[in-house]
Design an enzyme around this catalytic site. Structure first.
Site, PDB file in Angstrom:
ATOM      1  N   LYS A   1      34.299  35.401  40.687  1.00 53.37           N
ATOM      2  CA  LYS A   1      35.591  35.673  40.699  1.00 53.37           C
ATOM      3  C   LYS A   1      36.046  36.935  41.540  1.00 53.37           C
ATOM      4  CE  LYS A   1      39.960  35.694  38.213  1.00 53.37           C
ATOM      5  NZ  LYS A   1      40.766  35.100  38.977  1.00 53.37           N
TER       6      LYS A   1
ATOM      7  N   HIS B   1      35.048  34.320  33.608  1.00 53.71           N
ATOM      8  CA  HIS B   1      35.094  33.488  34.121  1.00 53.71           C
ATOM      9  C   HIS B   1      33.433  33.631  35.200  1.00 53.71           C
ATOM     10  CE1 HIS B   1      39.241  33.515  34.036  1.00 53.71           C
ATOM     11  NE2 HIS B   1      38.924  32.954  34.725  1.00 53.71           N
TER      12      HIS B   1
END
Length: 267
Positions: A155, A151
């Site tokens: 995040k 990600h």
């Protein structure tokens, strides 16, 4: 259907505002984000929404007579927002991750006693839901599995909700077949954590955080003389919007709390 967006100023929240505004059967009636309160939504999301300003509190949903709230915030805020929605009879579609399992159980009880319903999904990309389903199908036929999720560097939670949900579904499919996994042969960890974290069923999960990524996951199965990799890549947050709109349109007919997109897709 009248829709309000919570976390409207965030990266996904802005996409949700645009998607709802562009949908002919939906009406964007409220946008909430304490960090951008008072700013015209045209400046925030780049959409034509005359007179619609970002509000500071969720109570704006009552004034706007919103029927559905879409939440892409952070876990503590989402938990408070969902309690509010259950209390005020506003359906909720939630893509915020990092909500603990015990809190999900609490929310299930709240929505079961409410006139409102909730769809809670770790990932609204339809391809990600298919990936999880394919992994369930593969689990009984392979001898081992590990998950790598990748990600963007903004995040907050690790591992991702998608990875945890995938692991849980794979472990359940394996257990339903009356099978376990071979023991991990690693005896000497030169670097602590090198083998990743243990998810449901003892499945190893590895989290990568790098600039330039959006949301990606690969599930690697192994068996004698072969491997099977099932991977999903979301290159842009617009990939989540078909799933979000699907949930918005179905949430009123899904009593209580629904986990994941699978039930909405028929599996």
């Amino acid at each position: 259907m009248r829709v309000g967006v919570l976390g409207a100023g965030g990266r996904v929240g802005r996409e949700v505002c645009r998607a709802v505004a562009d949908a002919p059967d939906l009406e964007l009636v409220a946008a909430v984000d304490p960090g951008m309160a008072g700013i015209d939504l045209r400046q925030v999301a780049g959409i034509d929404a005359p007179g619609l300003q970002v509000a500071s509190t969720i109570d704006e949903l009552v004034r706007a007579e919103a029927e559905v709230a879409v939440d892409f915030t952070v876990a503590p805020a989402a938990l408070a927002n969902l309690r509010w929605c259950a209390q005020h009879g506003v359906h909720a579609v939630v893509g915020t991750t990092g909500i603990p399992d015990e809190a999900v159980d609490e929310l299930r009880g709240r929505f079961e006693q409410s006139s409102a319903n909730c769809v809670l999904a770790a990932n609204f990309a339809i391809g990600a839901a298919l990936m999880t389903r394919f992994c369930e199908l593969a689990a009984p036929f392979m001898d081992g599995v590990e998950i790598i999720e990748l990600h963007h560097d903004g995040k907050r939670d690790a591992p991702s909700g998608t990875a945890l949900q995938t692991a849980a579904r794979v472990a359940a499919a394996r257990e339903a077949a009356g099978l376990g996994w071979p023991p991990d042969p690693t005896e000497d960890l030169v670097l602590p954590g090198a083998r990743g974290g243990r998810a449901p069923g003892g499945i190893r999960v590895h989290a990568v955080r790098l600039p330039g990524l959006v949301a990606h996951q690969e599930v690697v199965f192994g068996a004698i003389g072969q491997s099977l990799t099932i991977r999903h890549d979301a290159y842009d947050r617009s990939s989540f919007m078909p799933g979000v709109l699907l949930a918005v349109r179905q949430v009123a007919s899904r009593p209580g709390l629904t986990l994941g997109l699978g039930p909405l897709l028929g599996f």
